[in-house]
Design a protein around this motif. Structure first.
Motif, PDB file in Angstrom:
ATOM      1  N   LEU A  29       5.007  -0.475   1.787  1.00 45.85           N
ATOM      2  CA  LEU A  29       4.108   0.198   2.723  1.00 45.85           C
ATOM      3  C   LEU A  29       3.650  -0.677   3.888  1.00 45.85           C
ATOM      4  N   VAL A  30       3.634  -1.982   3.720  1.00 41.71           N
ATOM      5  CA  VAL A  30       3.044  -2.839   4.769  1.00 41.71           C
ATOM      6  C   VAL A  30       4.078  -3.545   5.634  1.00 41.71           C
TER       7      VAL A  30
ATOM      8  N   HIS B  54       6.239  -2.180   7.628  1.00 42.59           N
ATOM      9  CA  HIS B  54       6.665  -1.344   8.756  1.00 42.59           C
ATOM     10  C   HIS B  54       5.832  -1.661   9.991  1.00 42.59           C
TER      11      HIS B  54
ATOM     12  N   LEU C 129       2.957   3.511  10.615  1.00 42.19           N
ATOM     13  CA  LEU C 129       1.911   3.842   9.648  1.00 42.19           C
ATOM     14  C   LEU C 129       1.133   5.076  10.090  1.00 42.19           C
TER      15      LEU C 129
ATOM     16  N   GLY D  45       1.698   8.610   8.444  1.00 40.65           N
ATOM     17  CA  GLY D  45       0.444   9.078   7.866  1.00 40.65           C
ATOM     18  C   GLY D  45       0.135  10.516   8.265  1.00 40.65           C
TER      19      GLY D  45
ATOM     20  N   PRO E 257       2.671   6.953   3.906  1.00 41.87           N
ATOM     21  CA  PRO E 257       1.393   6.297   3.582  1.00 41.87           C
ATOM     22  C   PRO E 257       0.258   7.291   3.348  1.00 41.87           C
TER      23      PRO E 257
ATOM     24  N   SER F 105      -3.489   7.514   2.320  1.00 46.57           N
ATOM     25  CA  SER F 105      -4.535   6.497   2.414  1.00 46.57           C
ATOM     26  C   SER F 105      -5.208   6.200   1.077  1.00 46.57           C
TER      27      SER F 105
ATOM     28  N   PHE G  31      -3.302  -1.124   7.304  1.00 50.32           N
ATOM     29  CA  PHE G  31      -2.720   0.014   6.599  1.00 50.32           C
ATOM     30  C   PHE G  31      -3.759   1.101   6.379  1.00 50.32           C
TER      31      PHE G  31
ATOM     32  N   SER H  27      -3.318   4.674   8.254  1.00 49.86           N
ATOM     33  CA  SER H  27      -2.929   5.769   7.363  1.00 49.86           C
ATOM     34  C   SER H  27      -4.050   6.798   7.265  1.00 49.86           C
TER      35      SER H  27
END
Length: 258
Positions: free
Chosen positions: A150-151, A153, A158, A162, A202, A204, A229, A233
């Protein structure tokens, strides 16, 4: 089985949204905290599957099983009737659009539920990273793999991804209201949330747990990455649920009725 008219679905959403908006502050916070705890079982089961499958994404079978495990946390939360921020990006917006609630009331609801969700996720993550590796059911490397997915990118991804996650969660709130029977709701929850998991979008609240796994386990994931993130997100989820579902569904139903 006869379908529920769209106007009835909208009226039910408005009624549910007003009920949540008018709840006591402590009740919303505790319900949000419970949801933050319960949704953590999804990412935890993902880590267990990755541990058993040698800790890597990419294989079709692994991806499908991991996505299904991701959906488990959402089933616990939604069927258990706890408050989830991403559901309220649609549910609580509709009464505001219908002029039966104010923006201030919406902000109060979002804030309390969101804080509860994040706090519950933090507590669950602490328990998971301390206890689970010692039980031998999950490896620290699996926690790291989930977080890195997830982190790693670009920041704009994001937010855009999202939006899609929030769109799907808003659509889920609408579909669950329209569905008749528990089995139909279970199937819908699995389809929508497993899609989010399969696409690695993503979310949240579930993502809060996923990325916190990495913050506590891996030196490669920093608090700054976690905060970026969470902010992007969250903004994307809110936009997707409020605009692509809340605003559009409300608009087409009201215009259709007129």
């Amino acid at each position: 089985m006869e379908q529920i008219p769209t106007r009835d679905v909208l009226d039910s959403l408005i009624e549910d949204g007003l009920h949540e908006i008018n709840r006591e502050r402590s009740g919303l916070l505790l319900s949000g905290f419970s949801a933050g705890l319960d949704i953590g079982f999804g990412p935890l089961l993902m880590a267990v599957v990755l541990t058993l499958s040698e800790g890597s994404f990419g294989d079709l079978t692994t991806e499908l099983v991991v996505a299904s495990m991701y959906a488990v946390g959402f089933m616990f939360v939604i069927l258990g009737r706890s408050e989830l921020f991403t559901e309220h990006t649609t549910l609580a917006v509709v009464p505001v659009l219908d002029r039966k609630a104010s923006l201030g009331e919406l902000t109060r609801l979002w804030g309390l539920v969101y804080l509860g969700n994040i706090g519950g996720g933090l507590v669950f993550t602490l328990l998971a990273v301390v206890l689970m590796p010692g039980l031998g059911v999950v490896s620290p490397e699996a926690f790291e793999t989930i977080a890195l997915k997830l982190v790693t990118h670009d920041l704009h991804w994001l937010f855009v991804a999202g939006v899609f996650a929030g769109w799907l969660m808003g659509l889920l709130a609408w579909l669950i209201t329209a569905a008749q029977g528990t089995l139909a709701r279970v199937v819908l929850i699995w389809i929508v949330t497993a899609t989010i998991g399969l696409l690695h979008l993503p979310h949240s609240i579930a993502g809060n747990v996923e990325v916190l796994f990495g913050v506590f386990i891996s030196p490669e994931i920093t608090v700054l990455q976690y905060l970026a993130f969470l902010a992007l997100s969250t903004a994307g989820n809110a936009c997707g649920g409020a605009v692509f579902v809340g605003l559009l569904k409300y608009g087409h139903v009201v215009r259709g009725a007129n």
